[in-house]
Write a protein that holds these residues in place. Sequence first.
Motif, PDB file in Angstrom:
ATOM      1  N   LYS A  87      -2.506  -1.487 -12.715  1.00  0.00           N
ATOM      2  CA  LYS A  87      -3.841  -1.744 -13.256  1.00  0.00           C
ATOM      3  C   LYS A  87      -4.916  -0.941 -12.544  1.00  0.00           C
ATOM      4  O   LYS A  87      -5.875  -0.465 -13.159  1.00  0.00           O
ATOM      5  CB  LYS A  87      -4.149  -3.240 -13.165  1.00  0.00           C
ATOM      6  CG  LYS A  87      -5.495  -3.635 -13.764  1.00  0.00           C
ATOM      7  CD  LYS A  87      -5.714  -5.130 -13.664  1.00  0.00           C
ATOM      8  CE  LYS A  87      -7.061  -5.540 -14.243  1.00  0.00           C
ATOM      9  NZ  LYS A  87      -7.286  -7.002 -14.147  1.00  0.00           N
ATOM     10  N   HIS A  88      -4.765  -0.803 -11.227  1.00  0.00           N
ATOM     11  CA  HIS A  88      -5.781  -0.111 -10.432  1.00  0.00           C
ATOM     12  C   HIS A  88      -5.224   1.186  -9.843  1.00  0.00           C
ATOM     13  O   HIS A  88      -5.665   1.617  -8.780  1.00  0.00           O
ATOM     14  CB  HIS A  88      -6.269  -1.018  -9.302  1.00  0.00           C
ATOM     15  CG  HIS A  88      -6.906  -2.291  -9.774  1.00  0.00           C
ATOM     16  ND1 HIS A  88      -8.242  -2.372 -10.128  1.00  0.00           N
ATOM     17  CD2 HIS A  88      -6.391  -3.529  -9.958  1.00  0.00           C
ATOM     18  CE1 HIS A  88      -8.514  -3.610 -10.500  1.00  0.00           C
ATOM     19  NE2 HIS A  88      -7.417  -4.338 -10.400  1.00  0.00           N
ATOM     20  N   ALA A  89      -4.260   1.783 -10.538  1.00  0.00           N
ATOM     21  CA  ALA A  89      -3.562   2.950  -9.993  1.00  0.00           C
ATOM     22  C   ALA A  89      -4.511   4.091  -9.645  1.00  0.00           C
ATOM     23  O   ALA A  89      -4.405   4.688  -8.568  1.00  0.00           O
ATOM     24  CB  ALA A  89      -2.509   3.433 -10.983  1.00  0.00           C
ATOM     25  N   LEU A  90      -5.454   4.380 -10.534  1.00  0.00           N
ATOM     26  CA  LEU A  90      -6.340   5.525 -10.315  1.00  0.00           C
ATOM     27  C   LEU A  90      -7.199   5.334  -9.076  1.00  0.00           C
ATOM     28  O   LEU A  90      -7.259   6.225  -8.217  1.00  0.00           O
ATOM     29  CB  LEU A  90      -7.233   5.753 -11.548  1.00  0.00           C
ATOM     30  CG  LEU A  90      -8.178   6.963 -11.446  1.00  0.00           C
ATOM     31  CD1 LEU A  90      -7.369   8.241 -11.295  1.00  0.00           C
ATOM     32  CD2 LEU A  90      -9.076   7.035 -12.686  1.00  0.00           C
ATOM     33  N   GLU A  91      -7.887   4.188  -8.961  1.00  0.00           N
ATOM     34  CA  GLU A  91      -8.765   3.974  -7.809  1.00  0.00           C
ATOM     35  C   GLU A  91      -7.975   3.884  -6.508  1.00  0.00           C
ATOM     36  O   GLU A  91      -8.446   4.343  -5.460  1.00  0.00           O
ATOM     37  CB  GLU A  91      -9.620   2.731  -7.995  1.00  0.00           C
ATOM     38  CG  GLU A  91      -8.852   1.425  -8.086  1.00  0.00           C
ATOM     39  CD  GLU A  91      -9.757   0.234  -8.312  1.00  0.00           C
ATOM     40  OE1 GLU A  91     -10.450  -0.188  -7.357  1.00  0.00           O
ATOM     41  OE2 GLU A  91      -9.786  -0.282  -9.448  1.00  0.00           O
ATOM     42  N   ILE A  92      -6.767   3.310  -6.568  1.00  0.00           N
ATOM     43  CA  ILE A  92      -5.954   3.203  -5.356  1.00  0.00           C
ATOM     44  C   ILE A  92      -5.496   4.581  -4.902  1.00  0.00           C
ATOM     45  O   ILE A  92      -5.677   4.958  -3.737  1.00  0.00           O
ATOM     46  CB  ILE A  92      -4.745   2.277  -5.593  1.00  0.00           C
ATOM     47  CG1 ILE A  92      -5.203   0.829  -5.767  1.00  0.00           C
ATOM     48  CG2 ILE A  92      -3.758   2.378  -4.422  1.00  0.00           C
ATOM     49  CD1 ILE A  92      -4.085  -0.128  -6.144  1.00  0.00           C
ATOM     50  N   ILE A  93      -4.911   5.347  -5.809  1.00  0.00           N
ATOM     51  CA  ILE A  93      -4.346   6.652  -5.434  1.00  0.00           C
ATOM     52  C   ILE A  93      -5.436   7.631  -5.014  1.00  0.00           C
ATOM     53  O   ILE A  93      -5.307   8.325  -3.992  1.00  0.00           O
ATOM     54  CB  ILE A  93      -3.515   7.226  -6.592  1.00  0.00           C
ATOM     55  CG1 ILE A  93      -2.276   6.353  -6.817  1.00  0.00           C
ATOM     56  CG2 ILE A  93      -3.090   8.667  -6.293  1.00  0.00           C
ATOM     57  CD1 ILE A  93      -1.441   6.752  -8.017  1.00  0.00           C
ATOM     58  N   VAL A  94      -6.539   7.681  -5.778  1.00  0.00           N
ATOM     59  CA  VAL A  94      -7.617   8.619  -5.442  1.00  0.00           C
ATOM     60  C   VAL A  94      -8.252   8.263  -4.109  1.00  0.00           C
ATOM     61  O   VAL A  94      -8.435   9.123  -3.223  1.00  0.00           O
ATOM     62  CB  VAL A  94      -8.689   8.641  -6.554  1.00  0.00           C
ATOM     63  CG1 VAL A  94      -9.912   9.437  -6.101  1.00  0.00           C
ATOM     64  CG2 VAL A  94      -8.122   9.242  -7.826  1.00  0.00           C
ATOM     65  N   ALA A 177     -12.371  -3.171  -3.104  1.00  0.00           N
ATOM     66  CA  ALA A 177     -13.092  -2.322  -2.149  1.00  0.00           C
ATOM     67  C   ALA A 177     -12.826  -2.766  -0.715  1.00  0.00           C
ATOM     68  O   ALA A 177     -12.552  -1.944   0.170  1.00  0.00           O
ATOM     69  CB  ALA A 177     -14.590  -2.352  -2.447  1.00  0.00           C
ATOM     70  N   LYS A 178     -12.906  -4.064  -0.471  1.00  0.00           N
ATOM     71  CA  LYS A 178     -12.671  -4.585   0.883  1.00  0.00           C
ATOM     72  C   LYS A 178     -11.227  -4.329   1.320  1.00  0.00           C
ATOM     73  O   LYS A 178     -10.970  -3.884   2.443  1.00  0.00           O
ATOM     74  CB  LYS A 178     -12.960  -6.079   0.929  1.00  0.00           C
ATOM     75  CG  LYS A 178     -14.412  -6.458   0.643  1.00  0.00           C
ATOM     76  CD  LYS A 178     -14.570  -7.974   0.606  1.00  0.00           C
ATOM     77  CE  LYS A 178     -15.968  -8.376   0.192  1.00  0.00           C
ATOM     78  NZ  LYS A 178     -16.110  -9.855   0.087  1.00  0.00           N
ATOM     79  N   GLY A 179     -10.292  -4.648   0.426  1.00  0.00           N
ATOM     80  CA  GLY A 179      -8.884  -4.516   0.780  1.00  0.00           C
ATOM     81  C   GLY A 179      -8.457  -3.085   0.991  1.00  0.00           C
ATOM     82  O   GLY A 179      -7.767  -2.778   1.968  1.00  0.00           O
ATOM     83  N   LEU A 180      -8.874  -2.183   0.101  1.00  0.00           N
ATOM     84  CA  LEU A 180      -8.484  -0.782   0.237  1.00  0.00           C
ATOM     85  C   LEU A 180      -9.066  -0.176   1.505  1.00  0.00           C
ATOM     86  O   LEU A 180      -8.407   0.614   2.183  1.00  0.00           O
ATOM     87  CB  LEU A 180      -8.939   0.016  -0.987  1.00  0.00           C
ATOM     88  CG  LEU A 180      -8.230  -0.316  -2.309  1.00  0.00           C
ATOM     89  CD1 LEU A 180      -8.828   0.492  -3.458  1.00  0.00           C
ATOM     90  CD2 LEU A 180      -6.730  -0.059  -2.198  1.00  0.00           C
ATOM     91  N   MET A 181     -10.304  -0.532   1.835  1.00  0.00           N
ATOM     92  CA  MET A 181     -10.910  -0.016   3.063  1.00  0.00           C
ATOM     93  C   MET A 181     -10.149  -0.479   4.299  1.00  0.00           C
ATOM     94  O   MET A 181      -9.838   0.308   5.189  1.00  0.00           O
ATOM     95  CB  MET A 181     -12.367  -0.463   3.166  1.00  0.00           C
ATOM     96  CG  MET A 181     -13.093   0.127   4.376  1.00  0.00           C
ATOM     97  SD  MET A 181     -14.647  -0.691   4.762  1.00  0.00           S
ATOM     98  CE  MET A 181     -14.047  -2.217   5.508  1.00  0.00           C
ATOM     99  N   LEU A 182      -9.822  -1.764   4.340  1.00  0.00           N
ATOM    100  CA  LEU A 182      -9.125  -2.311   5.500  1.00  0.00           C
ATOM    101  C   LEU A 182      -7.702  -1.775   5.616  1.00  0.00           C
ATOM    102  O   LEU A 182      -7.237  -1.451   6.712  1.00  0.00           O
ATOM    103  CB  LEU A 182      -9.112  -3.837   5.420  1.00  0.00           C
ATOM    104  CG  LEU A 182     -10.420  -4.518   5.816  1.00  0.00           C
ATOM    105  CD1 LEU A 182     -10.489  -5.944   5.282  1.00  0.00           C
ATOM    106  CD2 LEU A 182     -10.576  -4.520   7.333  1.00  0.00           C
ATOM    107  N   GLY A 183      -7.007  -1.665   4.500  1.00  0.00           N
ATOM    108  CA  GLY A 183      -5.635  -1.166   4.534  1.00  0.00           C
ATOM    109  C   GLY A 183      -5.558   0.291   4.921  1.00  0.00           C
ATOM    110  O   GLY A 183      -4.667   0.707   5.662  1.00  0.00           O
ATOM    111  N   MET A 184      -6.510   1.091   4.415  1.00  0.00           N
ATOM    112  CA  MET A 184      -6.532   2.516   4.733  1.00  0.00           C
ATOM    113  C   MET A 184      -7.017   2.759   6.155  1.00  0.00           C
ATOM    114  O   MET A 184      -6.436   3.545   6.901  1.00  0.00           O
ATOM    115  CB  MET A 184      -7.454   3.234   3.739  1.00  0.00           C
ATOM    116  CG  MET A 184      -7.649   4.729   4.000  1.00  0.00           C
ATOM    117  SD  MET A 184      -6.143   5.702   3.850  1.00  0.00           S
ATOM    118  CE  MET A 184      -5.922   6.265   5.531  1.00  0.00           C
ATOM    119  N   GLY A 185      -8.063   2.063   6.545  1.00  0.00           N
ATOM    120  CA  GLY A 185      -8.679   2.341   7.840  1.00  0.00           C
ATOM    121  C   GLY A 185      -8.027   1.657   9.023  1.00  0.00           C
ATOM    122  O   GLY A 185      -8.094   2.155  10.141  1.00  0.00           O
TER     123      GLY A 185
END
Length: 237
Positions: A87-94, A177-185
């Motif tokens: 569902k969120h493939a584009l925002e996650i991958i980019v 937004a919160k989760g992707l930032m924390l997981g990446m950073g």
Amino acid sequence: MTFLVAVVSLLGTIAIFYGSKTVYVKFGKAWLTPILITPLVVILILLVTGIPYEMYNAGGHVLSNLLGPATVAFAVPIYKNIGLLKKHALEIIVSITVGSTVAITSSFVLALLIGLNDELTYSIVPRSVTTPIAMDISTMIGGSPTLTAVFVMTTGILGALLAPMLIRACHFNTPSAKGLMLGMGAHGTGTSKAFEFGELEGTFSSLAMVVAALISIVLSTTLFPVFEQLVMNSLLP
């Protein structure tokens, strides 16, 4: 005697971890996170007792060896949340591709600017990837896996400490937004922090951590050597 120390070191490390985890849950202070407190307590015990690290590691290495199975286990959150990933493939991958690229290149450039030697430079490059993958990447590009583990821990702890302030400052309101930032950073430590915000935040953070690891492997073995060569050539007189 060595066997006894090995058993005590293994069980003691596990007990210290769960003890610090209990304290962290009770008081909720970021600086009490087990990933910080556990190694500090172990170091203090070794210094006070005079036990050589090699003797302690006779039992402690069992925990290190579990990083291999932990790497394989990263397939579990992807499988469990495959619908969310689609569902969120584009925002996650980019977002994770950009984040991984910035993390790798900025680490390399910063290491050059402050004059780190080659081993330290290649050890710090994969600092924004979860520990087992980061150690493998470090080995592939010529770094020290042990040093890389230290850099990863430092990055994760600082990321988890700074995350609440960044979320407020940047007005991140959505779980993604919160989760992707924390997981990446902040990878694993950030994911633990993300679950404190909510289940969706933790899920996105888990996905970010896994995707970042996969993307970083590709970038470190393909684009990073090219970038490294370009930077080194530009520095030559």
